[in-house]
Design a protein around this motif. Structure first.
Motif, PDB file in Angstrom:
ATOM      1  N   ARG A  99       0.863  -1.186   0.000  1.00 53.14           N
ATOM      2  CA  ARG A  99       0.000   0.000   0.000  1.00 53.14           C
ATOM      3  C   ARG A  99       0.901   1.238   0.000  1.00 53.14           C
ATOM      4  NH1 ARG A  99      -1.992   0.847   4.435  1.00 53.14           N
ATOM      5  NH2 ARG A  99      -0.818  -0.763   5.556  1.00 53.14           N
ATOM      6  N   ILE A 100       0.778   2.042  -1.036  1.00 57.94           N
ATOM      7  CA  ILE A 100       1.475   3.323  -1.103  1.00 57.94           C
ATOM      8  C   ILE A 100       0.443   4.396  -0.803  1.00 57.94           C
ATOM      9  CG2 ILE A 100       2.713   4.931  -2.595  1.00 57.94           C
ATOM     10  CD1 ILE A 100       3.692   2.449  -4.158  1.00 57.94           C
ATOM     11  N   GLY A 101       0.690   5.211   0.215  1.00 57.71           N
ATOM     12  CA  GLY A 101      -0.324   6.163   0.649  1.00 57.71           C
ATOM     13  C   GLY A 101       0.191   7.584   0.795  1.00 57.71           C
ATOM     14  N   ARG A 102      -0.638   8.523   0.404  1.00 57.09           N
ATOM     15  CA  ARG A 102      -0.407   9.942   0.683  1.00 57.09           C
ATOM     16  C   ARG A 102      -1.659  10.439   1.393  1.00 57.09           C
ATOM     17  NH1 ARG A 102      -0.573  15.091  -3.198  1.00 57.09           N
ATOM     18  NH2 ARG A 102       0.820  16.502  -2.070  1.00 57.09           N
ATOM     19  N   TYR A 103      -1.507  10.921   2.619  1.00 57.09           N
ATOM     20  CA  TYR A 103      -2.633  11.288   3.465  1.00 57.09           C
ATOM     21  C   TYR A 103      -2.574  12.781   3.784  1.00 57.09           C
ATOM     22  CZ  TYR A 103      -3.194   6.242   4.154  1.00 57.09           C
ATOM     23  OH  TYR A 103      -3.392   4.900   3.947  1.00 57.09           O
ATOM     24  N   LEU A 104      -3.608  13.502   3.354  1.00 51.03           N
ATOM     25  CA  LEU A 104      -3.698  14.944   3.579  1.00 51.03           C
ATOM     26  C   LEU A 104      -4.846  15.244   4.535  1.00 51.03           C
ATOM     27  CD1 LEU A 104      -3.447  16.133  -0.142  1.00 51.03           C
ATOM     28  CD2 LEU A 104      -1.576  15.930   1.497  1.00 51.03           C
ATOM     29  N   ASN A 105      -4.603  16.130   5.491  1.00 53.04           N
ATOM     30  CA  ASN A 105      -5.646  16.577   6.421  1.00 53.04           C
ATOM     31  C   ASN A 105      -5.582  18.089   6.548  1.00 53.04           C
ATOM     32  OD1 ASN A 105      -6.605  13.870   7.778  1.00 53.04           O
ATOM     33  ND2 ASN A 105      -4.371  13.811   7.810  1.00 53.04           N
ATOM     34  N   ASN A 108      -2.476  22.072   8.512  1.00 53.80           N
ATOM     35  CA  ASN A 108      -2.400  21.199   7.354  1.00 53.80           C
ATOM     36  C   ASN A 108      -1.344  20.128   7.620  1.00 53.80           C
ATOM     37  OD1 ASN A 108      -4.073  22.712   5.199  1.00 53.80           O
ATOM     38  ND2 ASN A 108      -2.746  24.289   6.047  1.00 53.80           N
ATOM     39  N   THR A 109      -1.707  18.876   7.425  1.00 52.47           N
ATOM     40  CA  THR A 109      -0.749  17.792   7.626  1.00 52.47           C
ATOM     41  C   THR A 109      -0.662  16.946   6.364  1.00 52.47           C
ATOM     42  OG1 THR A 109      -2.319  16.142   8.478  1.00 52.47           O
ATOM     43  CG2 THR A 109      -1.384  17.696  10.064  1.00 52.47           C
ATOM     44  N   GLU A 110       0.489  16.318   6.183  1.00 51.05           N
ATOM     45  CA  GLU A 110       0.702  15.447   5.040  1.00 51.05           C
ATOM     46  C   GLU A 110       1.645  14.326   5.450  1.00 51.05           C
ATOM     47  OE1 GLU A 110       2.085  17.423   1.569  1.00 51.05           O
ATOM     48  OE2 GLU A 110       2.261  15.590   0.387  1.00 51.05           O
ATOM     49  N   SER A 111       1.314  13.115   5.012  1.00 50.75           N
ATOM     50  CA  SER A 111       2.139  11.951   5.323  1.00 50.75           C
ATOM     51  C   SER A 111       2.207  11.061   4.096  1.00 50.75           C
ATOM     52  CB  SER A 111       1.548  11.180   6.505  1.00 50.75           C
ATOM     53  OG  SER A 111       2.305  10.032   6.810  1.00 50.75           O
ATOM     54  N   ILE A 112       3.422  10.617   3.751  1.00 49.94           N
ATOM     55  CA  ILE A 112       3.632   9.787   2.557  1.00 49.94           C
ATOM     56  C   ILE A 112       4.516   8.606   2.926  1.00 49.94           C
ATOM     57  CG2 ILE A 112       4.479   9.732   0.170  1.00 49.94           C
ATOM     58  CD1 ILE A 112       4.265  12.785   0.181  1.00 49.94           C
TER      59      ILE A 112
END
Length: 543
Positions: A63-69, A84-88
């Motif tokens: 699973r390759i994920g980019r999560y934006l909040n 603003n958060t981001e995780s890859i």
């Protein structure tokens, strides 16, 4: 800061906040605002799958994920915060020597992914020494290269920050003008860009969007110092920003929740201020037995706690006992084929496909195409929630498609799908339902709750309570909570409104597992009636 100052500074702040995280090079700098190119993701996924296979894994998925909040937080006429958060990153799961292994990395290079995969395989082989029986994975066909996207008209992440702030300021202003002393409001926006690949032959690209617009209004009695609150009745949804385009003239201006396909947050804030002030003079409930008329904005939480959780198969089997408890709905009850979970009116189903729901995706996190299935049919327990390595325990051959991980760094496992109550088949409105109630309480909105470790004995509160006498609503009540047990409660269900009243409620933060993960899930229903339920007064003893 006030709105004018905030808007002067907000543009620059948002631009910085949404930049990709610094650190490891992501796919040779091929990350854009819209995500990693699909071809690049496939190349990285194949690196993991090929490495796992060469090292002896009989199955692997990646699973390759980019999560934006994004969070926009306000109080009265001021902006409190914008975050603003981001995780890859990437997580890889394998079966080697009949045992699961998992590893994750944010080193999004070919070498970094190969190293993480080798670690997952080594972990599985080490675990095999201590596992009694090998993993039994239900067969799953590969889908090739497919994609799915949350149906939406307006990507909330692309809406200008000024527009979001203006909305919240209008909401707050409406509440204050209607009599509120305080109001907190916020927007919570989520975008999960998820890519799944497996040795079954699937390459699945999904773009998932969710949003929530909660608020709390407070009204104060300045003479006594007493205060009452009312939370917003809008629900978290799997929709775009168009959900917040609701207009009150298109809705019923009454106690009916102002949401379905859209939500009028401004009108709800006005009503909330009026109702919070009305609560200050509402009479305290007399304890006793009442017929309850439960709005979907309230009933979703009762469904979640008394149906969703106890029918998770891993909980039923005791896997969650150390952290979250077990379940009264044991396997022997299901095997009997006769266990009366509820009355004949009660049909409860699970799914991950309802449009606009928090759980809606095209495929779950182990590549299973999502669907719906029955849990309780005409009151009888008929199934549970299970994933690929569990369904053999039920004598079933196909996963239900309810596997999920809240991050690329978390291992996927069985999570609650949407669990909902089918509406009634006969035409019945809320007004018609209330006309048949001699002594009852109409409850709107969710509140505090308590339920035991087996999801059996419980107590629920709410936001708004209205006394019903001889088929008429006679006024507002306060200090209301009802007590029952799951089987007794659902067997007391005597009426359910038809599909015209069906609505979704839900939560962004359903917790489970160790280490704990959260997931977003919706629960649909129409207004339903439950007879002769015990109601207590939560404030004081009455003579």
């Amino acid at each position: 800061m006030d709105r004018r100052k905030f808007l002067q500074l907000g543009g620059a702040g948002l631009g910085i906040g949404m930049l990709p995280l610094s650190g490891h090079v992501v796919a040779e700098n091929q990350l854009t605002f819209s995500g990693i190119d699909t071809a690049v993701k496939k190349e990285l996924a194949d690196t993991a799958l090929n490495t796992a296979t060469k090292m002896g894994a009989t199955y692997a998925d990646v699973r390759i994920g980019r999560y934006l909040n994004q969070y926009v937080v306000t109080r009265e006429m001021k902006v409190q915060n914008v975050v603003n958060t981001e995780s890859i990153g990437m997580g890889v799961r394998v079966i080697a020597k009949g045992t699961w292994g998992f590893a994750a990395t944010n080193d999004m290079t070919v070498d970094g992914i190969a190293r993480a995969t080798a670690k997952a395989v080594a972990t599985a082989k080490a675990n095999a020494k201590y596992q009694g029986e090998p993993v039994q994975l239900a067969a799953q066909k590969g889908y090739g290269e497919v994609s799915w996207r949350t149906p939406l008209q307006k990507n909330a992440m692309e809406i200008p920050l000024a527009e979001k702030v203006d909305l919240l300021m209008t909401v707050n202003e409406a509440a204050l003008e209607a009599g509120a002393n305080f109001i907190n409001s916020m927007l919570y926006l989520v975008n999960e860009q998820k890519y799944f690949a497996s040795t079954d032959g699937s390459y699945i690209d999904q773009d998932v969007h969710r949003l929530w617009a909660p608020f709390t209004v407070t009204a104060v009695d300045k003479e006594t110092g007493g205060f009452r609150t009312r939370d917003g009745l809008g629900q978290p949804v799997g929709r775009g920003f168009e959900y917040l385009d609701g207009r009150a003239e298109d809705k019923v201006k009454s106690q009916t929740v102002l949401y379905r396909d859209s939500y009028d947050m401004v009108e709800d804030a006005r009503l909330a201020a009026e109702q919070a002030r009305e609560k200050l003079s509402a009479k305290s409930v007399q304890p006793g037995k009442y017929d309850l008329v439960l709005d979907p904005s309230h009933l979703w939480l009762t469904i979640h706690e008394s149906v969703g959780h106890p029918l998770e198969l891993d909980r039923v089997l005791g896997y969650e006992a150390n952290f979250a408890g077990t379940s009264f709905a044991t396997i022997d009850k299901w095997r009997s084929g006769k266990f009366k979970y509820g009355s004949d009116k009660v049909n409860l189903f699970a799914d991950k496909i309802q449009p606009g729901s928090l759980g809606a995706v095209g495929y779950d996190d182990e590549g299973v195409k999502t669907r719906n299935w029955d849990l309780v049919k005409e009151g009888v327990l008929v199934n549970y929630q299970a994933i690929r390595d569990q369904v053999h325990m039920l004598g079933q051959k196909e996963s239900h498609g309810c596997c999920y991980a809240d991050s690329w760094s978390s291992v996927q496992f069985q999570r609650m799908p949407n669990v909902s109550l089918l509406p009634g088949t006969d035409e019945l409105s809320v007004k018609e339902m209330i006309k048949d109630v001699e002594k009852g309480i109409y409850i709107i909105g969710d509140g505090s709750f308590s339920i035991d470790q087996q999801r059996y004995n419980f107590q629920f509160g709410g936001q708004l309570f209205y006394e019903i006498e001889n088929g008429e609503i006679t006024g507002m009540l306060e200090d209301v909570a009802y007590q029952s047990n799951t089987q007794e409660f659902w067997n007391s269900c005597s009426q359910i409104c038809d599909k015209r009243d069906y609505r979704l409620g839900g939560s962004f933060f359903d917790g489970k597992g160790q280490p704990s993960q959260v997931s977003a899930v919706s629960h649909g229903s129409a207004t339903a009636r439950f007879d002769n339920v015990n109601v207590i007064n939560t404030k004081r003893k009455l003579g």
